[in-house]
Design an enzyme around this catalytic site. Structure first.
Site, PDB file in Angstrom:
ATOM      1  N   SER A 172       0.848  -1.192   0.000  1.00  0.00           N
ATOM      2  CA  SER A 172       0.000   0.000   0.000  1.00  0.00           C
ATOM      3  C   SER A 172       0.887   1.246   0.000  1.00  0.00           C
ATOM      4  O   SER A 172       1.673   1.427  -0.930  1.00  0.00           O
ATOM      5  CB  SER A 172      -0.940  -0.065   1.201  1.00  0.00           C
ATOM      6  OG  SER A 172      -1.894   0.962   1.142  1.00  0.00           O
TER       7      SER A 172
ATOM      8  N   HIS B  85      -2.830  -0.687  -3.382  1.00  0.00           N
ATOM      9  CA  HIS B  85      -3.982   0.198  -3.182  1.00  0.00           C
ATOM     10  C   HIS B  85      -3.782   1.450  -4.020  1.00  0.00           C
ATOM     11  O   HIS B  85      -2.840   2.202  -3.793  1.00  0.00           O
ATOM     12  CB  HIS B  85      -4.111   0.595  -1.709  1.00  0.00           C
ATOM     13  CG  HIS B  85      -4.433  -0.576  -0.835  1.00  0.00           C
ATOM     14  ND1 HIS B  85      -4.076  -0.627   0.487  1.00  0.00           N
ATOM     15  CD2 HIS B  85      -5.065  -1.738  -1.091  1.00  0.00           C
ATOM     16  CE1 HIS B  85      -4.498  -1.764   1.016  1.00  0.00           C
ATOM     17  NE2 HIS B  85      -5.094  -2.465   0.067  1.00  0.00           N
TER      18      HIS B  85
ATOM     19  N   ASP C 227      -4.884  -4.184   5.689  1.00  0.00           N
ATOM     20  CA  ASP C 227      -5.215  -5.122   4.619  1.00  0.00           C
ATOM     21  C   ASP C 227      -4.042  -6.097   4.448  1.00  0.00           C
ATOM     22  O   ASP C 227      -2.888  -5.720   4.616  1.00  0.00           O
ATOM     23  CB  ASP C 227      -5.463  -4.344   3.313  1.00  0.00           C
ATOM     24  CG  ASP C 227      -6.111  -5.198   2.239  1.00  0.00           C
ATOM     25  OD1 ASP C 227      -6.670  -6.274   2.567  1.00  0.00           O
ATOM     26  OD2 ASP C 227      -6.065  -4.797   1.061  1.00  0.00           O
TER      27      ASP C 227
END
Lengths: 202, 280
Positions: free
Chosen positions: A17, A44, A137
């Protein structure tokens, strides 16, 4: 805990991310042409940024890099980035399927979604790595990879640009291996080299 | 422990197969040809949210309690969309497809898998802006009656309007989106005149047949939930439903490349996944 029999690696999944681009630029360009595993990546990214990552990496990687269409095979020697605003999953027949169901961990694409489906599809043949990021995540996903007998790796939080995500993954999967990005590259290269198969399967 | 987990996975796969078979036998909802990976994920959500320990327990409840089926369908079907999702797609419809559609005295447009209506309203607004609405009949179909009801209400949370408005502008919108809705109690209520030319209908791409001849079919991010065989069925149905040289629009990451009907269509706007039926 039972030791599963050594199993040849069949696919790599990577999630990252915040700080992802720099970390992946360190890793993916080092995978040589002819690398025998599919490499599936979730980063992401905001929606509407179609193909931005894929073209950035395609220019720098010897491997084919693209965002897959639905039902595209997860082919060896290909790096597939989850398309923005879609979850990317792997089916049992090793084709990609996409989904626009709601965000998971506030993210679509979500690392958990890819990792959990890949753990189902590849079982002990999967290598999963959670890299830098500022959210949680990937933690559930990496736990699923480990539970299915696959190899769970996290970027060493001390070395990660954003340690929150690898730390969260470690908290759920304490036996995940902590590696530097160079260590991850060595591990991935070894996984793609059949003569070293014994070294990478514990 | 790992072996237990792998065993459990295998048991779950059996349970899911049986559950889908039961859902079909009892209620004629057919999810047997859905892509497994995301279906499994949504079924796990349903099982957990309904507070049931296993898929077998879910099957037992579902067989005896039709109310559970409605909730289960909610998990299996409801998709979140936006007005003018992927503005570039709507821009291509406006700039490349509409000029062809103008040549017809009357038009039929099918929004297949219309869910809660966002895609439908996008098309109706676009057609109104282009002066085509009066000669067009829109069909909005879905397997979920709840979704169709929501589409027919056309009410969306106000906090989604900003994204809708931005998308509409990026799609080449010629009016202001605020012309089409009024606000009340934190919600945007779309004007009922937008539904004057719309037929809402319960229709399944899995089990139902052709029902009219269409000039344009838009079916975006619906077939991604189907396995390849079922995708072939749906694409075959679209081919049969389209008029000569009719148009088929798919989602940004859908493709006919892997379909047995790949040869029956040509790419019309390749990058936006807009296809045209191939006719001599």
């Amino acid at each position: 805990m039972t030791e599963s029999a050594p199993s040849a690696p069949r696919a790599v999944v990577i999630g990252a991310s915040a700080g992802a681009v720099e970390a992946l630029l360190h890793v993916l360009p080092q995978l040589p042409r002819g690398y025998p595993l599919p490499v599936l990546v979730v980063v992401h990214v905001p929606p509407q940024r179609r193909n931005v990552l894929a073209s950035l990496f395609a220019a720098r990687c010897p491997l084919d890099v693209r965002e897959p269409d639905d039902k595209e095979p997860a082919a060896p020697g290909t790096i597939l980035f989850a398309p923005p605003d879609y979850h990317m999953l792997v089916e049992a027949d090793r084709t990609i399927s996409l989904s626009v169901e709601g965000p998971v961990q506030f993210s679509r694409p979500s690392i958990d979604v890819l990792f959990e489906s890949a753990a189902d599809a590849y079982g002990p043949g999967l290598i999963g790595a959670v890299l830098t990021g500022a959210n949680h995540d990937g933690a559930e996903g990496l736990a699923a990879v480990a539970a299915a007998g696959g190899m769970a790796i996290v970027q060493d939080p001390a070395q990660a640009a954003y340690p929150v995500m690898p730390e969260a993954a470690l908290a759920l999967t304490p036996r995940a291996e902590r590696l530097t990005l160079d260590g991850l590259v060595r591990r991935l290269l070894a996984a793609g080299d059949p003569s070293q198969a014994g070294e990478i399967s514990r | 422990m790992e072996n237990d987990r792998i065993q459990e996975e295998k048991i779950e796969d059996i349970e899911i197969r049986l559950l889908l078979e039961a859902l079909y036998s009892r209620y004629h909802y057919d999810f047997r040809g859905y892509a497994q990976a995301s279906l499994k994920r949504r079924l796990r959500q349903a099982r957990d949210q309904l507070g049931l320990p296993t898929f077998s327990a879910l099957q037992d409840r579902m067989l005896r309690d039709p109310a559970i089926v409605t909730r289960l369908l909610g998990f299996l079907t409801v998709q979140v969309s936006e007005l003018f999702r992927d503005p570039a797609y709507f821009r291509a419809i406006r700039e490349k497809v509409v000029p062809h559609l103008r040549t017809y005295p009357s038009l039929k447009v099918w929004i297949a898998g219309s869910s809660t209506g966002e895609e439908l309203y996008s098309f109706v607004i676009l057609f109104r802006e282009e002066g085509l609405e009066d000669r067009t009949l829109f069909y909005a179909t879905d397997i979920s009656q709840e979704a169709l009801d929501a589409a027919a209400r056309g009410i969306y949370p106000l906090d989604r309007i900003r994204a809708f408005t931005e998308n509409h502008q990026l799609s080449g919108g010629k009016s202001s989106l605020s012309d089409y809705y009024s606000t009340a109690y934190g919600r945007a209520v779309f004007d009922k005149s937008l539904r004057d030319r719309v037929v809402f209908s319960d229709h399944s791409l899995v089990t139902d047949a052709v029902f009219a001849e269409m000039h344009l079919i838009s079916c975006r991010n619906v077939m991604i939930y189907f396995d390849r065989e079922l995708q072939d069925r749906a694409v075959g149905l679209f081919r049969e439903s389209l008029a000569r040289k009719g148009f088929l629009g798919l989602g940004a990451r859908e493709s006919l490349r892997f379909s047995q009907y790949a040869g029956a269509f040509s790419a019309f706007v390749r990058e936006e996944k807009i296809y045209q039926r191939r006719d001599p």
